[in-house]
Structure formats: structure tokens, C-alpha cells
Write a protein that holds these residues in place. Structure first.
Motif, PDB file in Angstrom:
ATOM      1  N   LYS A   5       0.828  -1.206   0.000  1.00  9.41           N
ATOM      2  CA  LYS A   5       0.000   0.000   0.000  1.00  9.41           C
ATOM      3  C   LYS A   5       0.861   1.254   0.000  1.00  9.41           C
ATOM      4  N   LEU A   6       1.930   1.173   0.772  1.00  5.66           N
ATOM      5  CA  LEU A   6       2.821   2.326   0.881  1.00  5.66           C
ATOM      6  C   LEU A   6       3.476   2.652  -0.459  1.00  5.66           C
ATOM      7  N   THR A   7       3.946   1.578  -1.120  1.00  6.67           N
ATOM      8  CA  THR A   7       4.562   1.790  -2.437  1.00  6.67           C
ATOM      9  C   THR A   7       3.559   2.411  -3.393  1.00  6.67           C
ATOM     10  N   MET A   8       2.355   1.857  -3.423  1.00  3.08           N
ATOM     11  CA  MET A   8       1.332   2.367  -4.326  1.00  3.08           C
ATOM     12  C   MET A   8       1.055   3.836  -4.003  1.00  3.08           C
ATOM     13  N   TYR A   9       1.021   4.123  -2.722  1.00  2.00           N
ATOM     14  CA  TYR A   9       0.760   5.498  -2.275  1.00  2.00           C
ATOM     15  C   TYR A   9       1.802   6.452  -2.836  1.00  2.00           C
ATOM     16  N   HIS A  10       3.074   6.045  -2.679  1.00  2.00           N
ATOM     17  CA  HIS A  10       4.146   6.930  -3.151  1.00  2.00           C
ATOM     18  C   HIS A  10       4.129   7.107  -4.649  1.00  2.00           C
ATOM     19  N   MET A  38      -2.658  -1.632 -10.557  1.00  2.00           N
ATOM     20  CA  MET A  38      -3.659  -1.702  -9.481  1.00  2.00           C
ATOM     21  C   MET A  38      -4.520  -2.944  -9.620  1.00  2.00           C
ATOM     22  N   LEU A  39      -4.916  -3.251 -10.875  1.00  2.00           N
ATOM     23  CA  LEU A  39      -5.739  -4.434 -11.111  1.00  2.00           C
ATOM     24  C   LEU A  39      -4.972  -5.694 -10.720  1.00  2.00           C
ATOM     25  N   GLU A  40      -3.690  -5.716 -11.082  1.00  2.00           N
ATOM     26  CA  GLU A  40      -2.871  -6.875 -10.740  1.00  2.00           C
ATOM     27  C   GLU A  40      -2.776  -7.057  -9.231  1.00  2.00           C
ATOM     28  N   GLU A  47     -10.950   1.334  -3.041  1.00  2.00           N
ATOM     29  CA  GLU A  47      -9.591   1.558  -2.556  1.00  2.00           C
ATOM     30  C   GLU A  47      -8.870   2.614  -3.397  1.00  2.00           C
ATOM     31  N   VAL A  48      -9.186   2.601  -4.703  1.00  2.00           N
ATOM     32  CA  VAL A  48      -8.554   3.589  -5.587  1.00  2.00           C
ATOM     33  C   VAL A  48      -9.007   4.999  -5.202  1.00  2.00           C
ATOM     34  N   VAL A  49     -10.326   5.132  -4.976  1.00  2.00           N
ATOM     35  CA  VAL A  49     -10.842   6.449  -4.585  1.00  2.00           C
ATOM     36  C   VAL A  49     -10.230   6.885  -3.257  1.00  2.00           C
ATOM     37  N   SER A  50     -10.127   5.941  -2.339  1.00  2.00           N
ATOM     38  CA  SER A  50      -9.567   6.252  -1.030  1.00  2.00           C
ATOM     39  C   SER A  50      -8.107   6.692  -1.149  1.00  2.00           C
ATOM     40  N   LEU A  51      -7.368   6.001  -2.020  1.00  2.00           N
ATOM     41  CA  LEU A  51      -5.984   6.375  -2.277  1.00  2.00           C
ATOM     42  C   LEU A  51      -5.897   7.801  -2.834  1.00  2.00           C
ATOM     43  N   HIS A  52      -6.760   8.055  -3.805  1.00  2.00           N
ATOM     44  CA  HIS A  52      -6.773   9.374  -4.428  1.00  2.00           C
ATOM     45  C   HIS A  52      -7.055  10.471  -3.384  1.00  2.00           C
ATOM     46  N   SER A  54      -6.514  10.376  -0.069  1.00  2.00           N
ATOM     47  CA  SER A  54      -5.388  10.597   0.845  1.00  2.00           C
ATOM     48  C   SER A  54      -4.281  11.405   0.190  1.00  2.00           C
ATOM     49  N   VAL A  55      -3.996  11.049  -1.083  1.00  2.00           N
ATOM     50  CA  VAL A  55      -2.905  11.740  -1.763  1.00  2.00           C
ATOM     51  C   VAL A  55      -3.247  13.209  -1.980  1.00  2.00           C
ATOM     52  N   ILE A  56      -4.478  13.444  -2.433  1.00  2.00           N
ATOM     53  CA  ILE A  56      -4.829  14.823  -2.775  1.00  2.00           C
ATOM     54  C   ILE A  56      -4.946  15.699  -1.527  1.00  2.00           C
ATOM     55  N   THR A  57      -5.268  15.064  -0.413  1.00  2.00           N
ATOM     56  CA  THR A  57      -5.315  15.799   0.842  1.00  2.00           C
ATOM     57  C   THR A  57      -3.944  16.396   1.150  1.00  2.00           C
ATOM     58  N   GLU A  58      -2.922  15.620   0.860  1.00  2.00           N
ATOM     59  CA  GLU A  58      -1.566  16.092   1.086  1.00  2.00           C
ATOM     60  C   GLU A  58      -1.154  17.175   0.104  1.00  2.00           C
ATOM     61  N   LEU A  59      -1.646  17.005  -1.148  1.00  2.00           N
ATOM     62  CA  LEU A  59      -1.128  17.852  -2.219  1.00  2.00           C
ATOM     63  C   LEU A  59      -1.828  19.203  -2.356  1.00  2.00           C
TER      64      LEU A  59
END
Lengths: 337, 109
Positions: A5-10, A38-40, A47-52, A54-59
Motif C-alpha cells: 500500500k505504501l509503495t502504491m501510495y508513493h 492496481m488491477l494486478e 480503494e482507488v478512490v480512497s488512495l486518491h 489521501s494523496v490529494i489531501t496532502e497535495l
């Protein structure tokens, strides 16, 4: 798991950051590639929306938080898609399992067909059988006795696929249990018909043509249970004749008598046994004419029987644009000397 | 291709008018309409194929099933209005010997 998850996040963060600064097509393309990853990794849509989020909150700076809150709603909406996605995955697994079962069945079916070579001086023999799907409703059989006489048959079970294939194995074992009739076409069909009539559904049936070749007298004896007529090619006149027969399909009534016919063969003459996958092949929706099939066979008559059936198949496959609609079986038996 | 099925039911005689192709896709519908008629006892079931120009082997199987059912119920199955192509199919399969098949009597237009 957390690592992943961390790698995907970065990775996602880097990509989004890039895009917000450059708005480049190139980054959009990377996003497409990323979605494959992501599919793999079996990431669900939510989860994709959630990732988006979290990332955008930072950015981005979103003092009111309204934009960010909207992602919570989107996340809920995506849950339905997530369920569909998981169902797709489980169906895909199921599909793979069915496929592999079907492959095993198809190999087993293949093993029901004879594969020994006929090496009889008097006769040149060839057969080609190709199912429309994985399993075939067509069946062929041949055997040679110690005097070089040959028995050969082509059968077609109604329908296609698995039910037809199961029916086909019944035919194979029933024939194996009738060794005395292997050179007596009419008697063989009568016995076989009794077995089939007892064991088949009311709206199923099988057609079969059975022939035996007497290698001393050079005579082809044959009988048909409602099967497509065989063709006889005369080398002398370079003509085809349909071998007309009478006889009811197998499985309708247990008390059926079959008539036996005989045809003398001169050197170079041959007999063609076929299934309706040959005669009912359609080109652009139109049925192929028998005349056309005869032309194709004639074109390859200088070749060996096996090369002939192979070539005729390739040509019919080509004109049907490589999409067989029905199982295809073609068997040729030619008198050599 | 679809198959339209119209039933004209009489006391002693029922006529099933078919219009379209009888094949692996339409056979289940035909079965649903034809078998109950064939299972009634002492009846004449006529299947009119005037507007049918193609029957595949699955379709043919339905007629065989219906024949067996009429034999059991002491009824009679008649197939009428077959064109040349359909007639050839009934002849090759030998079914013309065990079924009552009446050719298309219409004058060719």
C-alpha cells in the motif's frame, strides 16, 4: 500488505503531483499503465478512490474541506462497482477451472478416436475431424482386420458440445462390444440402433454411415442410418455420384432394419464419407452447394487421401473465414491397385 | 432468426403453424408448444411448415420427440407444407418412412 500500500501510495502521489504541475499527456499515459498495476494488485475501485483522497489531501490546499469531503460520497458510490469487480474475479477463476475441465474432457474424447495408421496395400485412407468448439458431436471409426479388409464409419450426434460428446462415447463403447459385425454394415447398424434407442433422450438421435471394404473383391459395402449420403468418385469418368441410401436415424425406434448396398471400385476410384458440418457449411449465410464441395475434392484428387482431406478442410475453413459453425468430419478411402 | 408459432386448436385436430427457422435457438419454444399437443390422446396434430425453409438437427429432434409422444398417446403427427430443402432432410434421415409427411401442394409462384 502495508508495504504494498505504501509503495502504491508513493507512486500515485508522484504521478498526481507531476500531472498537477505539468498537465502532460505523458503522465496521463502513465496513469493508464498504473491502473493495470492496481488491477494486478487486486485493488478495488473504492480503494482507488480512497488512495486518491489521501494523496490529494496532502497535495492541495482545500481550507473548507468541501472538495475532499466529496470523495467520501464517491467512495460509497464505488462500493457497488467493487462488488461487481470481485464477482468478475471469482467468475474468471471459475471460468478458468471450467476451461481446464473441458480441456481434459476434450483430450479424453480425442482418445476415443482411432489413431493407428492404415497400412494396406490395396487402399489409400485419410480422415480429418475438427470440432466447432472444444468437444465434438462427430465421431469416426475405422479398423483393419487380418486380411486387410477395412471397416469405416462416420457418425454425427445431434447438437454440439458436451451433451453430444457424451453421446459419442456411448457409440464408441457400443461399437467395441460388437466385434463380429465389424464388416457387416447393416447388421452393425441394427445392433447399434437397439443400444442407442434404449439409452437416448426422446428428442436426441444419431446419424451414422458404416462401410466395409473388401480388399480382395474391391467392393465397398455400406449402410446408412439417416446420414448424409457418401460420395463415390469414378476415376474412369472423373465423376462424383451420391450414394443414395435408405435407413432411419439411430435412436427413434428399436425395430429398424437397414439395407446394405455395394459398390465396386476400380483402381483410382474413391469413396467419401462426410458429416453435415461439411455439406451445411455456410458462406456469407448461404449454404455451400454440393457441386462446390465436389469441385474442391476434385482439385486435390492427385494427392494422397490424407493430404486430400487436409486440403479440403483448409479450403472450407478459409471460405468460412476460420469460423466453423458445426463439427467437421471427412473420410476418404481410395482403391490403389 | 425467430420462429413464430400459431396454434389453431380443434376438437380432433390441432394445427401448429410455424414461420421462421427451426434450429437450436428456436427448438425449445417449439417443444413447449408441440409436446403438450402430442401427449393428448386420440388427436391429430398437424405441423404446418409452409413458412419454414430451414430445420437443423436439434429442430429435427423435436419432431422425433413429438412422434414418440403421439405413438404413446395414440395420436397422429402430420407434417405438411415442406419445401424441397426440408423434404430432403426428412428423406435423408429416413423420417419420411415413419412420419406422415405431406409435400407443399401450392403451385410454384
Amino acid at each position: 500488505m502495508e508495504d504494498k500500500k505504501l509503495t502504491m501510495y508513493h507512486l500515485y502521489k508522484e504521478m498526481l503531483n507531476n500531472y498537477m504541475q505539468s498537465k502532460s499527456e505523458h503522465t496521463l499515459y502513465s496513469a493508464q499503465q498504473f491502473s493495470k498495476e492496481m488491477l494486478e494488485k487486486d485493488m478495488s475501485p473504492e480503494e482507488v478512490v480512497s488512495l486518491h483522497k489521501s494523496v490529494i489531501t496532502e497535495l492541495v490546499n482545500d481550507p473548507s474541506g468541501e472538495l475532499l469531503d466529496s470523495f467520501d460520497l464517491l467512495l460509497e458510490v464505488m462500493i457497488g462497482y467493487g462488488l461487481a469487480h470481485r464477482e468478475h474475479l471469482s467468475l474468471r477463476d471459475r471460468q478458468r477451472q471450467l476451461d481446464s475441465e473441458l480441456n481434459v474432457a476434450a483430450r479424453m474424447q480425442q482418445s476415443l478416436l482411432p489413431n493407428n495408421k492404415i497400412e494396406v496395400e490395396a487402399v489409400d485412407f485419410g480422415v480429418k475431424s475438427v470440432p466447432a468448439g472444444k468437444m465434438s458431436g462427430d465421431y469416426y471409426h475405422y479398423f483393419v482386420d487380418e486380411h486387410g479388409n477395412i471397416g469405416a464409419a462416420v457418425a454425427d450426434v445431434i447438437g454440439k458440445g458436451v451433451p453430444a460428446a457424451m453421446c459419442m462415447s456411448m457409440i464408441k463403447y457400443a461399437m467395441d462390444s460388437l466385434p463380429e459385425q465389424r464388416l457387416q454394415p447393416a447388421a452393425l447398424l441394427e445392433n447399434l440402433n437397439r443400444v442407442v434407442a434404449r439409452n437416448i433422450d426422446d428428442d436426441m438421435f444419431i446419424t451414422m454411415v458404416y462401410g466395409s471394404y473388401d480388399s480382395k473383391k474391391h467392393q465397398f459395402h455400406f449402410a446408412s442410418a439417416g446420414h448424409e449420403p457418401c460420395l463415390y468418385y469414378s476415376a474412369d469418368t472423373d465423376d462424383f455420384h451420391e450414394l443414395k441410401t435408405k435407413g432411419l436415424v439411430l435412436g427413434v425406434s428399436s425395430k429398424v432394419r437397414y439395407e446394405e448396398y455395394v459398390r465396386d471400385l476400380n483402381p483410382g476410384d474413391f469413396i467419401v464419407l462426410l458429416s453435415d458440418g461439411v455439406t451445411e457449411c455456410r458462406i456469407n449465410g448461404e449454404f455451400i452447394e454440393m457441386k462446390h464441395i465436389k469441385q474442391i475434392i476434385r482439385k486435390y484428387k492427385h494427392l494422397s487421401a490424407q493430404q486430400m482431406v487436409d486440403q479440403v478442410y483448409s479450403e472450407l475453413e478459409k471460405i468460412q473465414e476460420f469460423q466453423l459453425r458445426d463439427d467437421f468430419t471427412l473420410l476418404i478411402l481410395r482403391r490403389n491397385v | 432468426m425467430n420462429l413464430k408459432i400459431d396454434l389453431q386448436e380443434g376438437k380432433k385436430e390441432s394445427v401448429l403453424y410455424l414461420d421462421g427457422e427451426v434450429d437450436v435457438y428456436t427448438a425449445p419454444n417449439l417443444k413447449e408448444s408441440l409436446y403438450p399437443l402430442a401427449e393428448e390422446s386420440g388427436k391429430k396434430v398437424i405441423v404446418d411448415l409452409k413458412n419454414v425453409n430451414y430445420i437443423d438437427s436439434t429442430g429435427l429432434g423435436i419432431f422425433i420427440g413429438a412422434l414418440k409422444a403421439t405413438d404413446k398417446s395414440n395420436s397422429k403427427l402430420v407434417i405438411r407444407g415442406v419445401d424441397a430443402r426440408v423434404k430432403r432432410l426428412f428423406e435423408i434421415t429416413g423420417l419420411n418412412e415413419v412420419m406422415d409427411i405431406v409435400s407443399d401442394q401450392r403451385e410454384e409462384v
